[in-house]
Enzyme design. Structure first.
Site, PDB file in Angstrom:
ATOM      1  N   ARG A   1      11.087  -0.728  11.232  1.00  0.00           N
ATOM      2  CA  ARG A   1       9.976  -0.498  12.159  1.00  0.00           C
ATOM      3  C   ARG A   1       9.943  -1.516  13.295  1.00  0.00           C
ATOM      4  O   ARG A   1      10.192  -2.695  13.084  1.00  0.00           O
ATOM      5  CB  ARG A   1       8.643  -0.562  11.384  1.00  0.00           C
ATOM      6  CG  ARG A   1       8.270   0.761  10.807  1.00  0.00           C
ATOM      7  CD  ARG A   1       7.149   0.702   9.825  1.00  0.00           C
ATOM      8  NE  ARG A   1       5.988  -0.077  10.231  1.00  0.00           N
ATOM      9  CZ  ARG A   1       4.902  -0.188   9.490  1.00  0.00           C
ATOM     10  NH1 ARG A   1       4.828   0.447   8.327  1.00  0.00           N
ATOM     11  NH2 ARG A   1       3.899  -0.918   9.897  1.00  0.00           N
TER      12      ARG A   1
ATOM     13  N   ARG B   1      11.999  -5.061   4.833  1.00  0.00           N
ATOM     14  CA  ARG B   1      11.666  -3.657   4.589  1.00  0.00           C
ATOM     15  C   ARG B   1      12.481  -2.687   5.452  1.00  0.00           C
ATOM     16  O   ARG B   1      12.718  -2.932   6.623  1.00  0.00           O
ATOM     17  CB  ARG B   1      10.177  -3.445   4.895  1.00  0.00           C
ATOM     18  CG  ARG B   1       9.806  -1.974   4.895  1.00  0.00           C
ATOM     19  CD  ARG B   1       8.362  -1.739   5.027  1.00  0.00           C
ATOM     20  NE  ARG B   1       7.780  -2.360   6.201  1.00  0.00           N
ATOM     21  CZ  ARG B   1       6.489  -2.383   6.418  1.00  0.00           C
ATOM     22  NH1 ARG B   1       5.662  -1.867   5.533  1.00  0.00           N
ATOM     23  NH2 ARG B   1       6.017  -2.945   7.499  1.00  0.00           N
TER      24      ARG B   1
ATOM     25  N   LYS C   1       0.835  -1.219   0.000  1.00  0.00           N
ATOM     26  CA  LYS C   1       0.000   0.000   0.000  1.00  0.00           C
ATOM     27  C   LYS C   1       0.864   1.263   0.000  1.00  0.00           C
ATOM     28  O   LYS C   1       0.665   2.170  -0.801  1.00  0.00           O
ATOM     29  CB  LYS C   1      -0.928   0.033   1.226  1.00  0.00           C
ATOM     30  CG  LYS C   1      -1.805  -1.198   1.372  1.00  0.00           C
ATOM     31  CD  LYS C   1      -2.687  -1.110   2.603  1.00  0.00           C
ATOM     32  CE  LYS C   1      -1.969  -1.127   3.937  1.00  0.00           C
ATOM     33  NZ  LYS C   1      -1.260  -2.391   4.241  1.00  0.00           N
TER      34      LYS C   1
ATOM     35  N   ARG D   1      -0.341  -8.789  13.480  1.00  0.00           N
ATOM     36  CA  ARG D   1      -0.899  -7.836  12.504  1.00  0.00           C
ATOM     37  C   ARG D   1      -1.662  -8.583  11.410  1.00  0.00           C
ATOM     38  O   ARG D   1      -2.712  -8.127  10.957  1.00  0.00           O
ATOM     39  CB  ARG D   1       0.229  -6.988  11.891  1.00  0.00           C
ATOM     40  CG  ARG D   1       0.709  -5.898  12.840  1.00  0.00           C
ATOM     41  CD  ARG D   1       2.060  -5.361  12.452  1.00  0.00           C
ATOM     42  NE  ARG D   1       2.063  -4.719  11.162  1.00  0.00           N
ATOM     43  CZ  ARG D   1       3.169  -4.494  10.434  1.00  0.00           C
ATOM     44  NH1 ARG D   1       4.334  -4.872  10.888  1.00  0.00           N
ATOM     45  NH2 ARG D   1       3.078  -3.894   9.274  1.00  0.00           N
TER      46      ARG D   1
ATOM     47  N   ARG E   1      -9.846   0.558   8.451  1.00  0.00           N
ATOM     48  CA  ARG E   1      -9.353  -0.758   8.851  1.00  0.00           C
ATOM     49  C   ARG E   1     -10.401  -1.560   9.605  1.00  0.00           C
ATOM     50  O   ARG E   1     -10.119  -2.689  10.014  1.00  0.00           O
ATOM     51  CB  ARG E   1      -8.167  -0.570   9.784  1.00  0.00           C
ATOM     52  CG  ARG E   1      -6.842  -0.693   9.110  1.00  0.00           C
ATOM     53  CD  ARG E   1      -5.797  -0.376  10.147  1.00  0.00           C
ATOM     54  NE  ARG E   1      -4.636  -1.185   9.957  1.00  0.00           N
ATOM     55  CZ  ARG E   1      -3.539  -0.746   9.338  1.00  0.00           C
ATOM     56  NH1 ARG E   1      -3.492   0.453   8.849  1.00  0.00           N
ATOM     57  NH2 ARG E   1      -2.512  -1.541   9.223  1.00  0.00           N
TER      58      ARG E   1
HETATM   59  P1  AP5 Z   1       4.855  -1.600   1.855  1.00  0.00           P
HETATM   60  O1  AP5 Z   1       4.487  -0.762   0.692  1.00  0.00           O
HETATM   61  O2  AP5 Z   1       5.626  -0.961   2.962  1.00  0.00           O
HETATM   62  O3  AP5 Z   1       3.557  -2.347   2.425  1.00  0.00           O
HETATM   63  P2  AP5 Z   1       2.303  -1.775   3.200  1.00  0.00           P
HETATM   64  O4  AP5 Z   1       1.108  -2.465   2.648  1.00  0.00           O
HETATM   65  O5  AP5 Z   1       2.315  -0.277   3.207  1.00  0.00           O
HETATM   66  O6  AP5 Z   1       2.641  -2.381   4.637  1.00  0.00           O
HETATM   67  P3  AP5 Z   1       2.556  -1.778   6.086  1.00  0.00           P
HETATM   68  O7  AP5 Z   1       3.286  -2.754   6.965  1.00  0.00           O
HETATM   69  O8  AP5 Z   1       3.032  -0.362   6.143  1.00  0.00           O
HETATM   70  O9  AP5 Z   1       1.057  -1.835   6.356  1.00  0.00           O
HETATM   71  P4  AP5 Z   1       0.354  -1.854   7.665  1.00  0.00           P
HETATM   72  O10 AP5 Z   1      -1.026  -1.699   7.194  1.00  0.00           O
HETATM   73  O11 AP5 Z   1       0.630  -3.004   8.552  1.00  0.00           O
HETATM   74  O12 AP5 Z   1       1.039  -0.622   8.475  1.00  0.00           O
HETATM   75  P5  AP5 Z   1       0.533   0.823   8.861  1.00  0.00           P
HETATM   76  O13 AP5 Z   1       1.711   1.713   8.920  1.00  0.00           O
HETATM   77  O14 AP5 Z   1      -0.632   1.226   8.031  1.00  0.00           O
HETATM   78  O15 AP5 Z   1       5.657  -2.869   1.301  1.00  0.00           O
HETATM   79  C1  AP5 Z   1       6.284  -3.781   2.185  1.00  0.00           C
HETATM   80  C2  AP5 Z   1       7.683  -4.169   1.614  1.00  0.00           C
HETATM   81  O16 AP5 Z   1       7.486  -4.954   0.434  1.00  0.00           O
HETATM   82  C3  AP5 Z   1       8.518  -2.958   1.199  1.00  0.00           C
HETATM   83  O17 AP5 Z   1       9.857  -3.193   1.571  1.00  0.00           O
HETATM   84  C4  AP5 Z   1       8.388  -2.891  -0.329  1.00  0.00           C
HETATM   85  O18 AP5 Z   1       9.574  -2.432  -0.933  1.00  0.00           O
HETATM   86  C5  AP5 Z   1       8.124  -4.348  -0.699  1.00  0.00           C
HETATM   87  N1  AP5 Z   1       7.153  -4.461  -1.800  1.00  0.00           N
HETATM   88  C6  AP5 Z   1       6.045  -3.700  -2.010  1.00  0.00           C
HETATM   89  N2  AP5 Z   1       5.393  -4.107  -3.127  1.00  0.00           N
HETATM   90  C7  AP5 Z   1       6.100  -5.167  -3.603  1.00  0.00           C
HETATM   91  C8  AP5 Z   1       5.946  -6.027  -4.744  1.00  0.00           C
HETATM   92  N3  AP5 Z   1       4.911  -5.868  -5.599  1.00  0.00           N
HETATM   93  N4  AP5 Z   1       6.855  -7.002  -4.931  1.00  0.00           N
HETATM   94  C9  AP5 Z   1       7.913  -7.164  -4.060  1.00  0.00           C
HETATM   95  N5  AP5 Z   1       8.119  -6.368  -2.985  1.00  0.00           N
HETATM   96  C10 AP5 Z   1       7.228  -5.383  -2.759  1.00  0.00           C
HETATM   97  O19 AP5 Z   1      -0.025   0.576  10.339  1.00  0.00           O
HETATM   98  C11 AP5 Z   1       0.828   0.309  11.426  1.00  0.00           C
HETATM   99  C12 AP5 Z   1       0.043   0.238  12.722  1.00  0.00           C
HETATM  100  O20 AP5 Z   1      -0.607   1.508  12.969  1.00  0.00           O
HETATM  101  C13 AP5 Z   1      -1.111  -0.777  12.768  1.00  0.00           C
HETATM  102  O21 AP5 Z   1      -0.668  -2.061  13.106  1.00  0.00           O
HETATM  103  C14 AP5 Z   1      -2.003  -0.144  13.855  1.00  0.00           C
HETATM  104  O22 AP5 Z   1      -1.476  -0.386  15.142  1.00  0.00           O
HETATM  105  C15 AP5 Z   1      -1.897   1.337  13.555  1.00  0.00           C
HETATM  106  N6  AP5 Z   1      -2.909   1.827  12.615  1.00  0.00           N
HETATM  107  C16 AP5 Z   1      -2.679   2.355  11.380  1.00  0.00           C
HETATM  108  N7  AP5 Z   1      -3.834   2.704  10.782  1.00  0.00           N
HETATM  109  C17 AP5 Z   1      -4.827   2.387  11.652  1.00  0.00           C
HETATM  110  C18 AP5 Z   1      -6.240   2.477  11.593  1.00  0.00           C
HETATM  111  N8  AP5 Z   1      -6.864   2.969  10.506  1.00  0.00           N
HETATM  112  N9  AP5 Z   1      -6.958   2.038  12.659  1.00  0.00           N
HETATM  113  C19 AP5 Z   1      -6.348   1.539  13.758  1.00  0.00           C
HETATM  114  N10 AP5 Z   1      -4.991   1.417  13.883  1.00  0.00           N
HETATM  115  C20 AP5 Z   1      -4.245   1.835  12.835  1.00  0.00           C
END
Ligand code: AP5
Length: 217
Positions: free
Chosen positions: A161, A127, A13, A172, A88
């Site tokens: 992270r 990552r 994402k 997660r 989410r």
């Molecule tokens: P990346 O693009 O970083 O993946 P992502 O989907 O953004 O993963 P996240 O871990 O950031 O998502 P998340 O939803 O767990 O975290 P968030 O920060 O939102 O890609 C991952 C890796 O793969 C990278 O190294 C990239 O280079 C590689 N890659 C990407 N595409 C690829 C491909 N096609 N092929 C190969 N490699 C690839 O949330 C963190 C925390 O915040 C949550 O756990 C929660 O505690 C809190 N939080 C956030 N939002 C909310 C909400 N709305 N409600 C409640 N709590 C929340």
């Protein structure tokens, strides 16, 4: 243009949102990034967020809905936004709909990036990001052009992270299955949901998203 990117942790994402932001001049709104920035204050709320997020759990809906509501009021969101990590839960999706209705805004699309769990674990384990500008990288799939130097800002400092540790990642993924996947039928019923094979290489995923957005007009 307003877009939602959905998908499990590590689905890509953030990677795709950064590209859409540059290509379309619309702003990436990552609730994860917002919360990580808020944590840094290290006050009572910051410490509470730290412990919830380090364990891989979701922060309470009312808090995140308020934060998101304030964020989309900012002037840089006036041209449109890419929501990365929100909604989410079903209550978050319903609250977002109320916010959009009250501003007379529409969603151009809700795009789900679908990736196998084994691949997600591998992606998250490799990552890292630039400590200065937050540009995202991967040990194997997305290396900087010059090893150890950020492509975007030239910094040589990088970070990983806390919630990317194996135990938090397992939680997660469970939280995604239990609390976030139930919003897929919500958007499918509205005729907005498109699913893309997120296992494809990064450039190919971008092309598929662009093709969908073109089709949506
Ligand atoms: P990346 O693009 O970083 O993946 P992502 O989907 O953004 O993963 P996240 O871990 O950031 O998502 P998340 O939803 O767990 O975290 P968030 O920060 O939102 O890609 C991952 C890796 O793969 C990278 O190294 C990239 O280079 C590689 N890659 C990407 N595409 C690829 C491909 N096609 N092929 C190969 N490699 C690839 O949330 C963190 C925390 O915040 C949550 O756990 C929660 O505690 C809190 N939080 C956030 N939002 C909310 C909400 N709305 N409600 C409640 N709590 C929340």
């Amino acid at each position: 243009m307003n877009i939602i990117l959905l998908g499990a942790p590590g689905a890509g994402k953030g990677t795709q949102a950064q590209r859409l932001e540059q290509a379309h001049g619309i702003v990436q709104i990552s609730t994860g990034d917002m919360l990580r920035a808020r944590k840094k204050a290290n006050d009572a709320l910051g410490r509470e967020l730290s412990s919830i997020m380090a364990a891989g759990n979701l922060v309470p809906d009312d808090l995140i809905i308020r934060m998101l509501g304030e964020r989309i009021e900012q002037p840089d969101a006036a041209n449109g936004f890419i929501l990365d990590g929100f909604p989410r839960t079903v209550p978050q999706a319903e609250a977002l709909q109320r916010m959009l209705d009250s501003k007379n805004l529409k969603l151009a699309g809700v795009i789900e990036l679908k990736v196998d769990e084994d691949a997600l674990v591998q992606r998250i384990a490799g990552r890292y990001s630039c400590a200065k500008c937050d540009a995202g990288y991967h040990d194997e799939y997305q290396k900087p052009a010059e090893a150890g130097v950020c492509d975007k800002c030239g910094s040589t400092e990088f970070k990983r992270r806390e919630d990317d540790k194996p135990e938090a990642v397992r939680n997660r993924l469970k939280v995604y299955r239990d609390q976030t996947a139930p919003i897929l039928p919500y958007y499918r019923a509205k005729g907005l949901l498109e699913t893309i094979d997120g296992m494809a290489p990064i450039d190919e995923v971008t092309q598929k998203i662009e093709a969908l957005l073109k089709k949506a007009g």
